[in-house]
Design a protein around this motif. Structure first.
Motif, PDB file in Angstrom:
ATOM      1  N   CYS A  36      -2.565  -3.803  -9.885  1.00 52.23           N
ATOM      2  CA  CYS A  36      -3.240  -2.787  -9.083  1.00 52.23           C
ATOM      3  C   CYS A  36      -4.517  -3.389  -8.514  1.00 52.23           C
ATOM      4  O   CYS A  36      -5.370  -3.880  -9.238  1.00 52.23           O
ATOM      5  N   ALA A  37      -4.629  -3.355  -7.192  1.00 49.07           N
ATOM      6  CA  ALA A  37      -5.798  -3.918  -6.517  1.00 49.07           C
ATOM      7  C   ALA A  37      -6.857  -2.856  -6.236  1.00 49.07           C
ATOM      8  O   ALA A  37      -8.006  -3.178  -5.972  1.00 49.07           O
ATOM      9  N   GLY A  38      -6.470  -1.590  -6.284  1.00 45.96           N
ATOM     10  CA  GLY A  38      -7.420  -0.515  -6.034  1.00 45.96           C
ATOM     11  C   GLY A  38      -6.707   0.805  -5.885  1.00 45.96           C
ATOM     12  O   GLY A  38      -5.550   0.845  -5.469  1.00 45.96           O
ATOM     13  N   VAL A  39      -7.389   1.876  -6.256  1.00 46.92           N
ATOM     14  CA  VAL A  39      -6.821   3.211  -6.096  1.00 46.92           C
ATOM     15  C   VAL A  39      -7.895   4.169  -5.596  1.00 46.92           C
ATOM     16  O   VAL A  39      -9.081   3.980  -5.839  1.00 46.92           O
ATOM     17  N   PHE A  40      -7.429   5.159  -4.880  1.00 43.25           N
ATOM     18  CA  PHE A  40      -8.242   6.310  -4.522  1.00 43.25           C
ATOM     19  C   PHE A  40      -7.852   7.382  -5.516  1.00 43.25           C
ATOM     20  O   PHE A  40      -6.702   7.820  -5.538  1.00 43.25           O
ATOM     21  N   SER A  84       0.849  -1.196   0.000  1.00 44.51           N
ATOM     22  CA  SER A  84       0.000   0.000   0.000  1.00 44.51           C
ATOM     23  C   SER A  84       0.875   1.232   0.000  1.00 44.51           C
ATOM     24  O   SER A  84       1.784   1.341   0.821  1.00 44.51           O
ATOM     25  N   PHE A  85       0.591   2.135  -0.914  1.00 47.39           N
ATOM     26  CA  PHE A  85       1.270   3.432  -0.951  1.00 47.39           C
ATOM     27  C   PHE A  85       0.358   4.401  -0.223  1.00 47.39           C
ATOM     28  O   PHE A  85      -0.761   4.661  -0.641  1.00 47.39           O
ATOM     29  N   TYR A 127       7.750  -7.608  -9.736  1.00 43.91           N
ATOM     30  CA  TYR A 127       7.652  -8.332  -8.469  1.00 43.91           C
ATOM     31  C   TYR A 127       6.297  -8.983  -8.249  1.00 43.91           C
ATOM     32  O   TYR A 127       6.161  -9.853  -7.395  1.00 43.91           O
ATOM     33  N   GLY A 128       5.298  -8.577  -9.002  1.00 44.81           N
ATOM     34  CA  GLY A 128       4.007  -9.238  -8.964  1.00 44.81           C
ATOM     35  C   GLY A 128       3.211  -9.104  -7.684  1.00 44.81           C
ATOM     36  O   GLY A 128       2.281  -9.866  -7.453  1.00 44.81           O
ATOM     37  N   LEU A 129       3.563  -8.142  -6.843  1.00 44.32           N
ATOM     38  CA  LEU A 129       2.802  -7.931  -5.609  1.00 44.32           C
ATOM     39  C   LEU A 129       1.608  -7.020  -5.893  1.00 44.32           C
ATOM     40  O   LEU A 129       1.782  -5.935  -6.456  1.00 44.32           O
ATOM     41  N   PRO A 130       0.399  -7.433  -5.540  1.00 42.39           N
ATOM     42  CA  PRO A 130      -0.738  -6.520  -5.682  1.00 42.39           C
ATOM     43  C   PRO A 130      -0.477  -5.250  -4.873  1.00 42.39           C
ATOM     44  O   PRO A 130       0.202  -5.296  -3.849  1.00 42.39           O
ATOM     45  N   TRP A 131      -1.023  -4.145  -5.331  1.00 47.73           N
ATOM     46  CA  TRP A 131      -0.778  -2.874  -4.663  1.00 47.73           C
ATOM     47  C   TRP A 131      -2.020  -1.995  -4.720  1.00 47.73           C
ATOM     48  O   TRP A 131      -2.926  -2.212  -5.515  1.00 47.73           O
TER      49      TRP A 131
END
Length: 122
Positions: free
Chosen positions: A89-93, A40-41, A63-67
Motif C-alpha cells: 500500500c502506497a497511500g490511502v484516503f 489506483s483504486f 503481484y507486488g504492485l504498489p497501490w
C-alpha cells in the motif's frame, strides 16, 4: 456503498460490486506483464468488510504492485494495517469526514468518530 448523504455511489450503483478473484488475478497479471508500476483504486469499494478487504490485500500481495485507494475507517484494524503494508500500500484516503458525532449523523454516516481515531493509529 453506505448511502451517506454526500456520496453519489448509491445513485450510480444498485449495490456493492466486486470482480471475482479470478478476474482480478487475470487483470493484475496483465498489468504486471505490461510493466505497470502502480495500481489506483478510484472508487470507494475497497473494503466493504474486513474479510473481503483482507482477501483483496492477499491477492495484491501476490503481484507486488504498489497501490492506493479510498478506504473506510471502520474496517482498519491492526491485522488490516499489517496486510496493507505487506501488499505494498502506497497511500490511502481514509473516509473520515468529521470527528463530530452530531455532524456525522447529519451526513447519515454510519461510522462512529472512534473508528477514524483508531484507523489513524494503525
Amino acid at each position: 456503498v453506505n448511502h451517506c448523504a454526500f456520496c453519489d455511489d448509491s445513485r450510480m450503483w444498485t449495490g456493492y460490486r466486486r470482480k471475482p478473484d479470478s478476474r482480478l488475478r487475470q487483470e493484475l497479471a496483465a498489468l504486471a506483464g505490461l510493466g505497470a508500476r502502480h495500481v489506483s483504486f478510484c472508487d470507494s469499494l475497497l473494503n466493504p468488510s474486513a474479510g473481503m478487504f483482507h482477501g483483496l490485500l492477499r491477492l495484491l500481495e501476490e503481484y507486488g504492485l504498489p497501490w492506493d485507494g479510498m478506504v473506510q475507517a471502520r474496517e482498519i484494524l491492526p491485522e488490516t494495517a499489517r496486510l496493507m503494508r505487506r501488499s505494498r500500500c502506497a497511500g490511502v484516503f481514509v473516509g473520515i469526514e468529521s470527528f463530530s458525532r452530531s455532524f456525522l449523523r447529519l451526513l447519515r454516516k454510519e461510522h462512529a468518530a472512534a473508528h477514524g481515531e483508531k484507523a489513524l493509529l494503525y
